[in-house]
Design a protein around this motif. Sequence first.
Motif, PDB file in Angstrom:
ATOM      1  N   GLN A 183      71.316 -12.787   5.648  1.00 57.98           N
ATOM      2  CA  GLN A 183      72.210 -12.263   6.977  1.00 57.98           C
ATOM      3  C   GLN A 183      73.088 -11.500   6.507  1.00 57.98           C
ATOM      4  N   VAL A 184      73.401 -10.342   6.750  1.00 53.80           N
ATOM      5  CA  VAL A 184      74.422  -9.565   6.284  1.00 53.80           C
ATOM      6  C   VAL A 184      75.536  -9.312   7.759  1.00 53.80           C
ATOM      7  N   PRO A 185      76.423 -10.259   7.849  1.00 53.87           N
ATOM      8  CA  PRO A 185      77.406 -10.330   9.060  1.00 53.87           C
ATOM      9  C   PRO A 185      78.003  -8.777   9.201  1.00 53.87           C
ATOM     10  N   ASP A 186      78.148  -8.523  10.594  1.00 53.92           N
ATOM     11  CA  ASP A 186      78.711  -7.368  11.020  1.00 53.92           C
ATOM     12  C   ASP A 186      79.873  -7.687  11.675  1.00 53.92           C
ATOM     13  N   ILE A 187      79.848  -7.839  13.108  1.00 46.12           N
ATOM     14  CA  ILE A 187      81.103  -8.065  13.831  1.00 46.12           C
ATOM     15  C   ILE A 187      81.365  -9.588  13.981  1.00 46.12           C
ATOM     16  N   LEU A 188      80.376 -10.156  13.797  1.00 50.70           N
ATOM     17  CA  LEU A 188      80.595 -11.832  13.836  1.00 50.70           C
ATOM     18  C   LEU A 188      80.191 -12.515  12.293  1.00 50.70           C
ATOM     19  N   GLU A 189      80.964 -13.443  12.166  1.00 56.28           N
ATOM     20  CA  GLU A 189      80.622 -14.374  11.217  1.00 56.28           C
ATOM     21  C   GLU A 189      79.365 -15.341  11.597  1.00 56.28           C
ATOM     22  N   PRO A 190      78.708 -15.815  10.886  1.00 55.50           N
ATOM     23  CA  PRO A 190      77.403 -16.853  11.392  1.00 55.50           C
ATOM     24  C   PRO A 190      78.363 -17.959  11.805  1.00 55.50           C
ATOM     25  N   SER A 191      77.825 -18.725  12.753  1.00 61.95           N
ATOM     26  CA  SER A 191      78.107 -19.993  13.308  1.00 61.95           C
ATOM     27  C   SER A 191      77.753 -21.278  12.393  1.00 61.95           C
TER      28      SER A 191
END
Length: 223
Positions: A183-191
């Motif tokens: 996962q390469v987060p963009d506008i949201l960080e992982p939950s």
Amino acid sequence: MRGAVIFDMDGLLLDTERIAKRTFQETCVHFNVPFEDEIYSRCVGSNLVRTADILSASYPEFPKKPFMQAWNELYVQEAILKPVPVKQGVREFLNYLNENHIPCAVATSSPQKNATLKLEHSELIDYFQALTFGDQVSSSKPHPEIYLTAASRLGIAATHCLALEDSDNGVRAAVAADMLVYQVPDILEPSPETLALGHRVVPSVADVHRDFFAATQEGTNPI
């Protein structure tokens, strides 16, 4: 070397998620719909049908058809009729994979017409041996159908594929397809719920490239 790499598109290959969010906010103002970040976050990574269903369930008397049409028209002007930036490390990784004859595919929730134009404008489309779009599957991410379809079109088992995603919905889809996931987060960080899936989370596609190259140098299969 066996296996393949399957890429999400929006927010992973292309810097389009900020445009989507901005045009959504503008559409909310036009229709006097309150913008709520938590509701919008649940839509990221989903196709248009699931997004419309989420919004309809979240807002009383949501003007579904005119809202989605207006939002789409704004988004088309900004992200489809114009070239958008390619994300950091993407071209380099795609060049490496193509030079080493590792099959690549796209699994995007965007509809075929829009996604094809984006990939053509960004000059990325020729890197991929298979393309799967949101309007070609019955179930949206986080359902695994789109990733299973992409792997099938490459003729490679899903368990032999690496998936790259930015959104939680996309990660859940790829994990459910039994792929190795970055996962390469963009506008949201992982939950926290998504992080509990145990996949790798890295700042950019360049980091995936480094891990992939290091594994091949060590004689191990990164997929």
